[in-house]
Design a protein around this motif. Structure first.
Motif, PDB file in Angstrom:
ATOM      1  N   THR A   1     -14.465 -35.089 -70.528  1.00  0.00           N
ATOM      2  CA  THR A   1     -14.017 -36.296 -71.199  1.00  0.00           C
ATOM      3  C   THR A   1     -12.950 -36.904 -70.302  1.00  0.00           C
ATOM      4  N   SER A   2     -11.677 -36.705 -70.622  1.00  0.00           N
ATOM      5  CA  SER A   2     -10.643 -37.185 -69.718  1.00  0.00           C
ATOM      6  C   SER A   2     -10.030 -36.036 -68.933  1.00  0.00           C
ATOM      7  N   TYR A   3     -10.481 -34.816 -69.181  1.00  0.00           N
ATOM      8  CA  TYR A   3      -9.867 -33.680 -68.510  1.00  0.00           C
ATOM      9  C   TYR A   3     -10.263 -33.663 -67.048  1.00  0.00           C
ATOM     10  N   PRO A   4      -9.360 -33.217 -66.159  1.00  0.00           N
ATOM     11  CA  PRO A   4      -9.673 -33.249 -64.730  1.00  0.00           C
ATOM     12  C   PRO A   4     -10.777 -32.278 -64.352  1.00  0.00           C
ATOM     13  N   THR A   5     -10.882 -31.176 -65.077  1.00  0.00           N
ATOM     14  CA  THR A   5     -11.853 -30.133 -64.751  1.00  0.00           C
ATOM     15  C   THR A   5     -12.159 -29.375 -66.029  1.00  0.00           C
ATOM     16  N   ALA A   6     -12.775 -28.230 -65.906  1.00  0.00           N
ATOM     17  CA  ALA A   6     -13.062 -27.405 -67.084  1.00  0.00           C
ATOM     18  C   ALA A   6     -11.881 -26.516 -67.459  1.00  0.00           C
ATOM     19  N   VAL A   7     -10.698 -26.820 -66.960  1.00  0.00           N
ATOM     20  CA  VAL A   7      -9.520 -26.001 -67.187  1.00  0.00           C
ATOM     21  C   VAL A   7      -9.218 -25.879 -68.678  1.00  0.00           C
ATOM     22  N   GLU A   8      -8.781 -24.700 -69.089  1.00  0.00           N
ATOM     23  CA  GLU A   8      -8.379 -24.469 -70.470  1.00  0.00           C
ATOM     24  C   GLU A   8      -6.918 -24.861 -70.660  1.00  0.00           C
ATOM     25  N   PHE A   9      -6.610 -25.426 -71.821  1.00  0.00           N
ATOM     26  CA  PHE A   9      -5.239 -25.761 -72.131  1.00  0.00           C
ATOM     27  C   PHE A   9      -4.424 -24.477 -72.342  1.00  0.00           C
ATOM     28  N   LYS A  10      -3.154 -24.556 -71.963  1.00  0.00           N
ATOM     29  CA  LYS A  10      -2.211 -23.446 -72.149  1.00  0.00           C
ATOM     30  C   LYS A  10      -1.084 -23.898 -73.077  1.00  0.00           C
ATOM     31  N   ASP A  11      -0.332 -22.924 -73.584  1.00  0.00           N
ATOM     32  CA  ASP A  11       0.813 -23.271 -74.416  1.00  0.00           C
ATOM     33  C   ASP A  11       1.806 -24.102 -73.610  1.00  0.00           C
ATOM     34  N   LEU A  12       2.301 -25.174 -74.222  1.00  0.00           N
ATOM     35  CA  LEU A  12       3.322 -26.014 -73.599  1.00  0.00           C
ATOM     36  C   LEU A  12       4.426 -26.265 -74.616  1.00  0.00           C
ATOM     37  N   SER A  13       5.655 -26.258 -74.160  1.00  0.00           N
ATOM     38  CA  SER A  13       6.776 -26.555 -75.048  1.00  0.00           C
ATOM     39  C   SER A  13       7.121 -28.039 -74.953  1.00  0.00           C
ATOM     40  N   GLU A  14       7.916 -28.492 -75.919  1.00  0.00           N
ATOM     41  CA  GLU A  14       8.369 -29.885 -75.898  1.00  0.00           C
ATOM     42  C   GLU A  14       9.134 -30.181 -74.610  1.00  0.00           C
ATOM     43  N   ASP A  15       9.981 -29.263 -74.176  1.00  0.00           N
ATOM     44  CA  ASP A  15      10.781 -29.487 -72.969  1.00  0.00           C
ATOM     45  C   ASP A  15       9.908 -29.688 -71.734  1.00  0.00           C
ATOM     46  N   GLU A  16       8.760 -29.035 -71.712  1.00  0.00           N
ATOM     47  CA  GLU A  16       7.881 -29.161 -70.549  1.00  0.00           C
ATOM     48  C   GLU A  16       7.189 -30.514 -70.470  1.00  0.00           C
ATOM     49  N   ILE A  17       6.939 -31.124 -71.618  1.00  0.00           N
ATOM     50  CA  ILE A  17       6.202 -32.388 -71.569  1.00  0.00           C
ATOM     51  C   ILE A  17       7.113 -33.616 -71.568  1.00  0.00           C
ATOM     52  N   LEU A  18       8.372 -33.474 -71.991  1.00  0.00           N
ATOM     53  CA  LEU A  18       9.264 -34.630 -72.096  1.00  0.00           C
ATOM     54  C   LEU A  18       9.417 -35.416 -70.795  1.00  0.00           C
ATOM     55  N   PRO A  19       9.541 -34.759 -69.628  1.00  0.00           N
ATOM     56  CA  PRO A  19       9.692 -35.547 -68.393  1.00  0.00           C
ATOM     57  C   PRO A  19       8.524 -36.485 -68.126  1.00  0.00           C
ATOM     58  N   PHE A  20       7.346 -36.139 -68.628  1.00  0.00           N
ATOM     59  CA  PHE A  20       6.163 -36.935 -68.330  1.00  0.00           C
ATOM     60  C   PHE A  20       5.996 -38.128 -69.275  1.00  0.00           C
ATOM     61  N   LEU A  21       6.911 -38.256 -70.237  1.00  0.00           N
ATOM     62  CA  LEU A  21       6.878 -39.423 -71.120  1.00  0.00           C
ATOM     63  C   LEU A  21       7.700 -40.571 -70.556  1.00  0.00           C
ATOM     64  N   LYS A  22       8.434 -40.301 -69.475  1.00  0.00           N
ATOM     65  CA  LYS A  22       9.268 -41.322 -68.843  1.00  0.00           C
ATOM     66  C   LYS A  22       8.429 -42.066 -67.816  1.00  0.00           C
ATOM     67  N   SER A  23       8.100 -43.302 -68.126  1.00  0.00           N
ATOM     68  CA  SER A  23       7.219 -44.080 -67.256  1.00  0.00           C
ATOM     69  C   SER A  23       7.334 -45.542 -67.644  1.00  0.00           C
TER      70      SER A  23
END
Length: 454
Positions: free
Chosen positions: A22-44
């Motif tokens: 779909t939009s995934y880059p590959t067949a990679v499986e999702f892993k656990d992510l914390s809020e702190d890990e994703i916050l930097p990527f919301l800055k755009s």
């Protein structure tokens, strides 16, 4: 590509198991992510594409692969709106909501299982936080015609909805009974008429082939009825029977499913039928009228694909809101909690309710670019890639190019120093053709998570 004939012998020969990209880059499986890990990527400063998941349905359609909550209780919908409000309040602390909104999409469940008044509440919450919309922003809703009224349409029109997708799947009564979804043609036509009368000029119809009791003859009748609805575009999906993943599918009697040979006959007829009636095939599973922007985009090589399907609205950060919603930026994929209690707990704690995803490495981004370009436009501009990433394509991907040779030998793919081009038959096998560029697939190939391409 549009004037070519499909070689169904080759299609059958190469119809292998592959990931449902779909939009995934590959067949990679999702892993656990914390809020702190994703916050930097919301800055755009990129435009925003917003996805709101409204997950309720009254009862299960046995073919459904979506994340749905089955209920008739009004208080559950009311409570869910309260949590959407809390989630948006938290999100607004970390995301610049003044960024321009390019796209808004409402999925389900069926969003119109909410009453018109409840939908108006949801829209008011969105407008409270997001006020800056592109002039031609796409605002779309997925609708089950069994739960749709003029009052729903009035509320949606007020919000700016300009594209509607109606779920049909099949009009054969025996098939509808077998999948627990009774939806007469007249009911569906009334829903489409309501949308047309409200000025909606982009209507999509979803169909599925491979369901119980379907045959070429029964599906011909469905297609004749669909044509009377005069949709602007259609999505015709191959039913993936995965009862080990979706419990509802266990209620389907597998002996009633059409054979692979019958499914191929149906698919061949679908292509001929719509092309003979003025539609043009776009991608693996979509058809559009020549004046539709989907077709115009693929002609220019500007079509994009995300987990909602094909779109002309690329270049935006996708932010998912609500239970199970998926988001995507250039650097990360992220998904909200799928379990309602965990979702509510995170929101109550003032957290963005993301629990898993994948942070993309530079190698992921490179391979994602190749896969998604080929998935969307069935061609890959090698020189543009080399200029973007500063990489010699043929040096880095010499092994992958060798793996493509079997498709080249069959005339499905053409490779030149400037481009990789896929013909019309190859476009239906694109999930297989891009596999050499998926470094995760071989690690996961033995897992029971993939389906046949056709």
């Amino acid at each position: 590509m549009t004037n070519e004939k499909i070689d169904f012998k080759k299609l059958s020969k190469f119809s292998r198991h592959a990931p449902r990209y779909t939009s995934y880059p590959t067949a990679v499986e999702f892993k656990d992510l914390s809020e702190d890990e994703i916050l930097p990527f919301l800055k755009s400063d990129k435009p925003l594409s917003l996805y709101f998941h409204l997950p309720f349905c009254k009862s299960a359609c046995y073919f459904c692969g979506c994340n749905v909550i089955y209920t008739s209780k009004a208080d559950k919908r009311t409570k869910y709106i309260e949590y959407l409000e809390k989630e948006l309040e938290t999100l607004s602390k970390h995301l610049d909501t003044s960024r321009v909104v390019r796209q808004v999409h409402f999925g389900g469940g069926t969003p119109t299982f909410f009453t018109p008044e409840e939908l108006a509440e949801v829209y008011a919450l969105i407008k409270k936080h997001f006020k800056n919309y592109e002039k031609d922003a796409e605002i779309s809703v997925e609708i089950d015609p069994r739960f749709f009224s003029r009052e729903h349409m009035d509320v949606m029109k007020e919000f700016g909805v300009n594209r509607i997708s109606f779920g049909v799947q099949d009009f054969n009564e025996e098939t509808q009974k077998a999948v627990n979804r009774i939806q007469p043609f007249d009911l569906t036509k009334e829903a489409v008429d309501i949308a047309r009368e409200a000025g909606i000029n982009s209507i999509n119809i979803d169909l599925i082939y491979g369901l119980p009791y379907q045959s070429l003859e029964t599906f011909k009748k469905t297609l004749d009825l669909v044509l009377k609805l005069n949709p602007d575009r259609l999505a015709v999906f191959n039913y993936a029977h995965v009862p080990w993943m979706k419990k509802g599918m266990r209620k389907i009697d597998e002996t009633t499913l059409p054979s692979p040979e019958e499914k191929l006959k149906i698919f061949k007829y679908v292509i001929d039928f719509f092309e003979n009636n003025g539609y043009i095939m776009v991608g693996m599973d979509h058809f559009a009228k020549p004046e539709d922007e989907l077709f115009k985009a693929i002609e220019k090589g500007e079509l994009h694909r995300n987990f909602q399907g094909y779109t002309t609205k690329g270049g935006a950060d996708l932010i998912g809101v609500g239970l199970t919603s998926i988001g995507e930026t250039e650097d990360v994929y992220m998904q909200n909690y799928k379990d309602l209690k965990n979702y509510e707990k995170a929101v109550d704690e003032g957290k963005i309710p993301v629990f898993r995803g994948v942070i993309l490495s530079e190698e992921d981004k490179i391979r994602k670019y190749i896969i998604m370009e080929m998935m969307a436009n069935f061609s890959f501009d090698i020189k543009r890639f080399e200029n973007k990433f500063g990489i010699n394509f043929f040096d880095k991907f010499k092994d992958e190019v060798k793996e493509l040779q079997e498709f080249v030998d069959e005339g499905l793919v053409e490779i030149t120093p400037e481009k990789i081009k896929v013909n019309k038959t190859g476009s239906l096998l694109i999930r297989n053709i891009v596999l050499p560029f998926d470094e995760y697939f071989k690690k996961m190939a033995n897992q029971k998570v993939f389906s046949k391409s056709v």
